[in-house]
Design an enzyme around this catalytic site. Structure first.
Site, PDB file in Angstrom:
ATOM      1  CG  ASP A 228      -1.889   1.140   1.269  1.00  0.00           C
ATOM      2  OD1 ASP A 228      -1.676   2.131   0.540  1.00  0.00           O
ATOM      3  OD2 ASP A 228      -2.870   1.047   2.023  1.00  0.00           O
ATOM      4  NE  ARG A 231       0.771   0.329   6.503  1.00  0.00           N
ATOM      5  CZ  ARG A 231       1.927  -0.303   6.723  1.00  0.00           C
ATOM      6  NH1 ARG A 231       2.842  -0.366   5.781  1.00  0.00           N
ATOM      7  NH2 ARG A 231       2.166  -0.862   7.898  1.00  0.00           N
ATOM      8  N   GLY A 255       3.424  -2.123  17.722  1.00  0.00           N
ATOM      9  CA  GLY A 255       2.865  -2.954  16.659  1.00  0.00           C
ATOM     10  C   GLY A 255       3.747  -2.881  15.429  1.00  0.00           C
ATOM     11  CG  ASP A 277       3.867  -7.009  16.301  1.00  0.00           C
ATOM     12  OD1 ASP A 277       3.692  -6.246  15.345  1.00  0.00           O
ATOM     13  OD2 ASP A 277       3.041  -7.890  16.619  1.00  0.00           O
ATOM     14  CB  SER A 279       1.798 -10.991  15.585  1.00  0.00           C
ATOM     15  OG  SER A 279       2.691 -10.227  14.813  1.00  0.00           O
ATOM     16  CB  ILE A 305       2.438  -1.811  24.298  1.00  0.00           C
ATOM     17  CG1 ILE A 305       3.234  -0.620  24.849  1.00  0.00           C
ATOM     18  CG2 ILE A 305       0.937  -1.501  24.276  1.00  0.00           C
ATOM     19  CD1 ILE A 305       4.725  -0.744  24.673  1.00  0.00           C
ATOM     20  CD  GLU A 306      -2.021  -2.928  25.770  1.00  0.00           C
ATOM     21  OE1 GLU A 306      -2.782  -2.223  25.087  1.00  0.00           O
ATOM     22  OE2 GLU A 306      -1.320  -3.849  25.279  1.00  0.00           O
ATOM     23  CD  GLU A 321      -1.096   0.903   9.478  1.00  0.00           C
ATOM     24  OE1 GLU A 321      -2.093   1.025  10.240  1.00  0.00           O
ATOM     25  OE2 GLU A 321      -0.984  -0.003   8.655  1.00  0.00           O
ATOM     26  CD  GLU A 330      -7.462  -4.585  13.233  1.00  0.00           C
ATOM     27  OE1 GLU A 330      -6.487  -3.798  13.281  1.00  0.00           O
ATOM     28  OE2 GLU A 330      -7.488  -5.592  12.522  1.00  0.00           O
ATOM     29  CG  HIS A 471      -4.342  -1.731   3.739  1.00  0.00           C
ATOM     30  ND1 HIS A 471      -3.520  -0.658   4.011  1.00  0.00           N
ATOM     31  CD2 HIS A 471      -4.654  -2.257   4.955  1.00  0.00           C
ATOM     32  CE1 HIS A 471      -3.338  -0.550   5.307  1.00  0.00           C
ATOM     33  NE2 HIS A 471      -4.012  -1.505   5.912  1.00  0.00           N
TER      34      HIS A 471
END
Length: 523
Positions: A228, A231, A255, A277, A279, A305-306, A321, A330, A471
């Site tokens: 993208d 972006r 993220g 991140d 994931s 992050i929490e 982002e 989200e 996107h």
């Protein structure tokens, strides 16, 4: 681990074999060896190269001598149990990691903690057929009284036990996944008595948020975002054209995904970048950062992050982002605000720093016919009742600019440096000036993003239907019953945006138009 019994697989729990005790191993092993006396010698593939070795022992010695990795030391250092050892072996094989990946690992989290690494990479992998506890005690290593053939026979004797155990383990992993989904459903749908902001993202437990982060572990979504250009190039241009903003600054990337924004920041002059991140994509980000010789500037941390603690007390800049469909889907902005309030130094800034949400009226009778009126006659059958299920589902699609029949209007502006969490749920009156006489068939929503604070070269981009598609596309709220509007008319309305209390990453959007109250969900 609690037992889970699939009601569709009666007897599955009864059939699940247990790990044998010593007596069972000996009996089974003798019988198995008699049947396999004439079989070919076992071949073991090295963990770090393509060499085939004649036994597990030879493989361990080869890893120590040729690759300077003593697996026994790794097992002891990280106190790996059977599952931890299995996941380590499968992680190394699946990621094709080199030996250096095992040096300098943190105590936690380990890169192979995912349950995905319980599945064998190699069929009948001999390295999965040894007991790490026995290995650490030295019982799998040759001695003067035990020949190479004796070690090989003992390895073969346990292969059948391991094969049955792997089958049981595969069923257990599958059952555990089903149990997690069941529990998540119960938690998300049950009435809760949590205090504070009910259902906020920060209050979600890690397992409750698993599905969200798992979706970002797939490569395809990152490929789509990187391709993208609107972006990605906007973020790049903001950082490269405003080096004074980043020079010698400490930057937090929330993220981080593949790490593209972190690398932009490092190249723009940041002194240190901390990329976070939850994931699994972060393991690829680590490789990407090393491949670009930026590991001295960028530190990557796996976790929400929490839930984690940064290696610094304060940062000068937070980049992310975080935008979802209709901007707030989200609820990742919640995490940015959490990081801002905890880590951002006085005088620092979140980027992007400004954003807004806009609405416009769509007059597209053809699209309405395809999506809504379609149900009135489906191959000669009346399925109009389906409209009650179809209409409340907001859709994400590209809207043809020519179908807009009003001047767009901004219904909410967000300053990421000052907004409060409670302000992300809001109600706003709006007035849409109609430019073309037509039927109003839908309302469309989109957002604009601004990099503004302290920038000598300001950058912005839009996700509206009037510009190059992104996107994010646009969010469309179809009306079950269109109504006529006239050019020059001012269509008055009210929009309310709130989180779904049972799933705070999804949204409820309610419109009040022409004495109608229409509620949509975005999930």
């Amino acid at each position: 681990m609690a037992e889970y019994r699939d009601p569709h697989c009666d007897g599955a729990a009864d059939e699940m074999p247990e790990l044998s005790d010593d007596e069972d191993i000996e009996d089974d092993g003798e019988q198995w060896m008699e049947e396999e006396e004439d079989s070919q010698p076992v071949k073991v593939t090295c963990l770090f190269c393509d060499m085939l070795l004649s036994s597990v022992t030879a493989t361990l010695q080869h890893c120590t001598a040729e690759h300077q990795v003593n697996l026994v030391d790794v097992i002891r250092k990280h106190s790996l149990d059977d599952y931890g050892y299995i996941k380590m072996i499968n992680y190394i094989r699946s990621t094709k990691s080199d030996a250096s990946c095992l040096t300098g690992l943190p105590d936690t989290p380990l890169p192979w903690e995912s349950e995905d690494f319980l599945r064998p990479v190699l069929q009948d992998d001999p390295l999965l057929q040894i007991d790490p506890e026995e290995l650490c005690e030295g019982s799998c290593l040759p001695s003067g009284a035990e020949s190479h053939d004796a070690v090989q026979r003992r390895e073969q004797a346990v292969e059948e036990r391991v094969r049955r155990s792997e089958e049981a383990l595969a069923r257990s992993v599958d059952d555990l996944h089903k149990l997690q989904l069941l529990v998540q459903g119960l938690v998300m749908n049950a009435e809760t008595s949590r205090s504070g902001n009910l259902g906020t993202v920060a209050e979600l437990k890690e397992d409750e948020d698993e599905a969200y982060f798992s979706s970002y572990g797939h490569y395809s979504i990152h490929e789509e975002m990187l391709k993208d250009k609107v972006r990605t190039e906007s973020y790049r241009d903001f950082m490269y054209r405003n080096p004074e903003v980043f020079r010698d600054k400490v930057v937090l990337d929330v993220g981080c995904g593949t790490g593209i924004l972190s690398m932009f920041a490092a190249r723009a002059g940041a002194k240190k970048v901390i990329a976070v991140d939850q994931s699994e994509i972060i393991y690829q980000a680590m490789d990407i950062v090393r491949s670009n010789q930026l590991e001295d500037k960028i530190t990557l941390i796996k976790g929400r992050i929490e839930d984690i603690k940064l290696p610094v007390e304060k940062v000068d800049i937070i980049i992310s982002e975080w935008m979802g469909y209709f901007l707030l889907f989200e609820s990742m902005l919640d995490s940015i605000l959490y990081a801002r309030d905890l880590y951002l130094a006085d005088g620092g800034s979140v980027y992007p720093d400004l954003c807004n949400i806009s609405l416009a009226v769509v007059g597209d009778t053809q699209k309405h016919q395809e999506r809504i009126a379609f149900w009135d006659d489906v191959y000669g059958f009346n399925m109009a009742c389906m409209k009650k299920a179809v209409v409340p589902e907001a859709s994400v699609e590209v809207v043809n600019e020519d179908t807009l029949i009003c001047e767009p209007t901004v219904i909410q502006t967000i300053d990421c440096n000052n907004v409060c969490l409670s302000e992300l749920e809001f109600a706003s009156d709006f007035c849409l000036k109609i430019t073309k006489t037509s039927d109003c068939t839908a309302i469309v929503g989109y957002f604009d993003i601004f990099f503004d604070k302290g920038c000598s070269n300001k950058v912005m981009f839009s996700t509206g239907p009037q510009v190059t598609n992104t996107h994010w596309k646009q969010t469309v709220f179809l009306l079950e019953k269109p109504f006529s509007v006239q050019a020059g008319e001012e269509l008055q309305g009210k929009i309310t945006v709130r989180k779904n209390k049972k799933d705070p990453r999804s949204l409820f959007v309610t419109f009040e138009l022409r004495d109608r109250k229409l509620t949509y969900n975005l999930q």
